[in-house]
Design a protein around this motif. Structure first.
Motif, PDB file in Angstrom:
ATOM      1  N   VAL A 268      14.385  -5.830 -89.003  1.00 36.87           N
ATOM      2  CA  VAL A 268      15.396  -4.795 -88.796  1.00 36.87           C
ATOM      3  C   VAL A 268      14.767  -3.466 -88.403  1.00 36.87           C
ATOM      4  CG1 VAL A 268      16.987  -5.863 -90.437  1.00 36.87           C
ATOM      5  CG2 VAL A 268      15.509  -4.028 -91.210  1.00 36.87           C
ATOM      6  N   ASN A 269      13.445  -3.373 -88.385  1.00 33.18           N
ATOM      7  CA  ASN A 269      12.777  -2.095 -88.154  1.00 33.18           C
ATOM      8  C   ASN A 269      12.498  -1.779 -86.693  1.00 33.18           C
ATOM      9  OD1 ASN A 269      11.132  -2.902 -91.137  1.00 33.18           O
ATOM     10  ND2 ASN A 269      12.413  -1.091 -90.925  1.00 33.18           N
ATOM     11  N   THR A 270      12.195  -2.808 -85.901  1.00 30.90           N
ATOM     12  CA  THR A 270      11.812  -2.554 -84.511  1.00 30.90           C
ATOM     13  C   THR A 270      12.786  -3.211 -83.540  1.00 30.90           C
ATOM     14  OG1 THR A 270      10.312  -4.460 -84.586  1.00 30.90           O
ATOM     15  CG2 THR A 270       9.354  -2.294 -85.007  1.00 30.90           C
ATOM     16  N   GLU A 271      12.863  -2.625 -82.365  1.00 31.86           N
ATOM     17  CA  GLU A 271      13.663  -3.197 -81.285  1.00 31.86           C
ATOM     18  C   GLU A 271      12.871  -4.316 -80.594  1.00 31.86           C
ATOM     19  OE1 GLU A 271      16.770  -2.552 -80.004  1.00 31.86           O
ATOM     20  OE2 GLU A 271      17.222  -1.266 -81.701  1.00 31.86           O
ATOM     21  N   ALA A 272      13.498  -4.961 -79.655  1.00 36.72           N
ATOM     22  CA  ALA A 272      12.848  -6.064 -78.940  1.00 36.72           C
ATOM     23  C   ALA A 272      11.618  -5.584 -78.172  1.00 36.72           C
ATOM     24  CB  ALA A 272      13.846  -6.721 -77.994  1.00 36.72           C
ATOM     25  N   ASP A 273      11.617  -4.298 -77.784  1.00 39.10           N
ATOM     26  CA  ASP A 273      10.468  -3.767 -77.050  1.00 39.10           C
ATOM     27  C   ASP A 273       9.373  -3.246 -77.979  1.00 39.10           C
ATOM     28  OD1 ASP A 273      11.620  -1.486 -78.058  1.00 39.10           O
ATOM     29  OD2 ASP A 273      11.877  -0.477 -76.132  1.00 39.10           O
ATOM     30  N   GLY A 274       9.542  -3.440 -79.299  1.00 35.31           N
ATOM     31  CA  GLY A 274       8.537  -3.024 -80.262  1.00 35.31           C
ATOM     32  C   GLY A 274       8.694  -1.608 -80.772  1.00 35.31           C
ATOM     33  N   ALA A 275       9.701  -0.885 -80.300  1.00 36.92           N
ATOM     34  CA  ALA A 275       9.897   0.502 -80.724  1.00 36.92           C
ATOM     35  C   ALA A 275      10.417   0.550 -82.162  1.00 36.92           C
ATOM     36  CB  ALA A 275      10.870   1.212 -79.791  1.00 36.92           C
TER      37      ALA A 275
ATOM     38  N   LEU B 289      12.540   2.033 -84.475  1.00 36.40           N
ATOM     39  CA  LEU B 289      13.716   2.895 -84.374  1.00 36.40           C
ATOM     40  C   LEU B 289      14.680   2.766 -85.549  1.00 36.40           C
ATOM     41  CD1 LEU B 289      14.622   2.524 -80.577  1.00 36.40           C
ATOM     42  CD2 LEU B 289      13.169   4.232 -81.676  1.00 36.40           C
ATOM     43  N   HIS B 290      14.386   1.911 -86.521  1.00 38.32           N
ATOM     44  CA  HIS B 290      15.359   1.673 -87.579  1.00 38.32           C
ATOM     45  C   HIS B 290      14.692   1.645 -88.951  1.00 38.32           C
ATOM     46  CE1 HIS B 290      18.063   0.583 -84.329  1.00 38.32           C
ATOM     47  NE2 HIS B 290      17.164  -0.302 -83.917  1.00 38.32           N
ATOM     48  N   GLY B 291      15.440   2.109 -89.953  1.00 38.41           N
ATOM     49  CA  GLY B 291      14.971   2.039 -91.329  1.00 38.41           C
ATOM     50  C   GLY B 291      15.293   0.687 -91.946  1.00 38.41           C
ATOM     51  N   THR B 292      14.729   0.469 -93.123  1.00 37.03           N
ATOM     52  CA  THR B 292      14.950  -0.790 -93.836  1.00 37.03           C
ATOM     53  C   THR B 292      16.269  -0.790 -94.579  1.00 37.03           C
ATOM     54  OG1 THR B 292      12.557  -1.039 -94.090  1.00 37.03           O
ATOM     55  CG2 THR B 292      13.958  -2.347 -95.558  1.00 37.03           C
ATOM     56  N   GLY B 293      16.679   0.370 -95.088  1.00 33.99           N
ATOM     57  CA  GLY B 293      17.920   0.461 -95.858  1.00 33.99           C
ATOM     58  C   GLY B 293      17.878  -0.444 -97.076  1.00 33.99           C
ATOM     59  N   GLY B 294      19.001  -1.048 -97.389  1.00 30.57           N
ATOM     60  CA  GLY B 294      19.073  -1.957 -98.534  1.00 30.57           C
ATOM     61  C   GLY B 294      18.894  -3.411 -98.157  1.00 30.57           C
TER      62      GLY B 294
END
Length: 516
Positions: free
Chosen positions: A386-393, A395-400
């Motif tokens: 859930v942390n990276t996009e398909a391009d490896g960026a 862009l997202h936190g882990t959250g719960g």
């Protein structure tokens, strides 16, 4: 290099992070020792007003110096004004080399990029959504970002992995002595669940508010015993920014089909009975699952015990209609939830520690029957990213995500098989956020794929006629056929992100993207 239990290569030492503990399984690491504490401090008995004239005065009074750690919460999400105000003031005071310890950063915090480039901020431990995440991905910070779950963050503080020097708490209401709450005022954001641990464990707590109430303010979320200083500003944020594209129910027919299949899986499971507890999140598909579950509960005459996590208006409707008995709210995800928590005693504010810390005496996630989650991608071993996009960026936190997956009896990842031409099911995810051992099923528009570990769930579903069951082999083959060959992510060797499992072990790392 060493490999953790998932076969992910982790360096024996990570510059800017330290010596990692290797992930050994979702429940392998047990706590030892005692919780740490904040400095003991007390206000003079003749001081009955903790207010200071402005943010700069509070920073000076707090003793904040270069090289220290400051924390913030994100209950105002993309409407937050406090982080920018505080870091701007730090820069003007000549304070630099700060470690930023937010629960999350959003697009509204794009201005922090200039402070990263100038050296005011040199380290971030927390979610980096959007432009700051892109900067990090491209090597814009000298040390890696540390990503923790909502439960892993309070665990890290209480265990002493992170020490907060000064916590800056955005408070929709406060009195002059520092009693605060999030449910009243022009900037009301509802629950202040993420701020509780910071208030309890920081060496100094600065309350920043745009709404001073007569003493004693009520209701009280976090009491005066934790507050050192109070600052009144023109605005702490815009509550309209709480609602985002991820907190609206989907209208897309394909995604509605996925939500319908997920609801059918829940109905087929042994957990769909009176007293069911669940968390469905705030994404478009999970919100649609909530709507389908509501219909099924009414049809079957089932009433739930509680809804958990980030609470939306859809859950508030279930509470009002008596379909759930209580709501346990760590973050109010829309203005309907903000209003509900202010008015309904069955809508309960809980801390992130209470919600999801794996090292307390019983996190609320352990009481969950069902959770619906999303992911950027999952692999054939049911690991989720859930942390990276398909391009490896990054862009997202882990959250719960990790916490609820580990706690719930039935964990479902609901997502399309492809996004654009990018497959969401792959042989191996780019980065692991949540291990497959705690994910029970993947639901796509092509049906329900159950983890072979859950033979009990396979048996229960086999008894339901018409349930669209699809094996992982079939799902993976379909994804490959539909997407065709995909280009691998090209990276440098340098690590720019460290993904911790909720117990503080390193489950994976993220590497810097190669410049195109």
């Amino acid at each position: 290099m060493a490999k953790n239990i998932l076969g992910r290569e982790i360096p024996e030492f990570i510059e800017g992070y330290g010596k990692p503990l290797l992930f050994g399984g979702a429940f392998a690491r047990k706590p030892e020792g005692n919780a740490v504490g904040a400095k003991i401090r007390c206000v003079n008995n003749d001081s009955t007003d903790k207010r200071l004239p402005d943010v700069k005065a509070a920073i000076i009074a707090s003793g904040l110096k270069s090289g220290m750690t400051v924390s913030f919460h994100h209950h105002l999400r993309n409407g937050d004004f406090v982080v920018n105000q505080v870091i701007d003031a730090c820069a003007e005071l000549g304070i630099n080399n700060l470690t930023l310890f937010p629960t999350a950063l959003f697009g509204v915090h794009k201005k922090l990029i200039e402070h990263i480039k100038s050296g005011v901020i040199t380290k971030i431990m927390g979610s980096v959504n959007g432009p700051i995440g892109q900067l990090v991905s491209e090597g814009g910070m000298e040390v890696p970002v540390t990503l923790r779950s909502h439960g892993g963050r309070p665990r890290a503080v209480k265990a002493g992995d992170v020490h907060i020097d000064v916590a800056f708490i955005a408070a929709p209401a406060s009195d002059k002595y520092g009693n605060i709450c999030g449910t009243v005022g022009k900037s009301a954001c509802g629950s202040l669940g993420y701020a509780f641990t910071d208030a309890q464990y920081a060496d100094c707590v600065v309350v920043i508010t745009d709404n001073i109430q007569p003493y004693p303010a009520s209701p009280v979320s976090i009491s005066q015993v934790h507050a050192d200083f109070v600052v009144e500003v023109e605005s702490i944020g815009d509550p309209a920014g709480i609602v985002s594209g991820t907190t609206r129910v989907t209208r897309d027919p394909l995604r509605l089909l996925i939500a319908k299949y997920a609801s059918q899986l829940i109905e087929a499971s042994p957990y769909f009975q009176d007293g069911i507890s669940f968390q469905t999140g705030a994404g478009g598909i999970p919100l649609a699952v909530t709507a389908f579950m509501k219909e099924a509960m009414i049809k079957r005459g089932i009433k739930g015990s509680f809804g958990l996590g980030g609470i939306t208006s859809y859950f508030v409707e279930l509470l009002k209609e008596g379909l759930v008995e209580k709501l346990m709210d760590v973050q109010s995800f829309d203005l309907g939830a903000v209003q509900s928590i202010a008015e309904n005693p069955k809508h309960i504010e809980i801390s992130a520690d209470w919600y999801a810390n794996p090292w307390n005496n019983g996190a609320a996630v352990n009481m969950l029957d069902v959770v619906i989650l999303g992911a950027t991608e999952v692999d054939t071993d049911f690991n989720a990213n859930v942390n990276t996009e398909a391009d490896g960026a990054l862009l997202h936190g882990t959250g719960g995500h990790q916490d609820t997956a580990a706690g719930a009896k039935l964990t479902i990842i609901a997502q399309p098989l492809l996004r654009g031409r990018i497959p969401c099911v792959t042989d191996s995810v780019y980065s692991v956020t949540t291990p497959g051992e705690v994910i029970d099923a993947i639901v796509t528009e092509y049906g329900i794929t159950i983890n072979p570990r859950r033979k009990d769930l396979l048996d229960a579903c086999a008894e339901v006629k018409g349930l669209p069951l699809v094996s992982m082999e079939e799902l993976s083959a379909r994804a490959k056929k539909m997407s065709g060959p995909t280009d691998p992510v090209e990276t440098e060797d340098r690590i720019i992100g460290v993904i911790e499992w909720r117990d503080g072990t390193v489950i994976d790392t993220v590497k810097q993207l190669k410049k195109k």
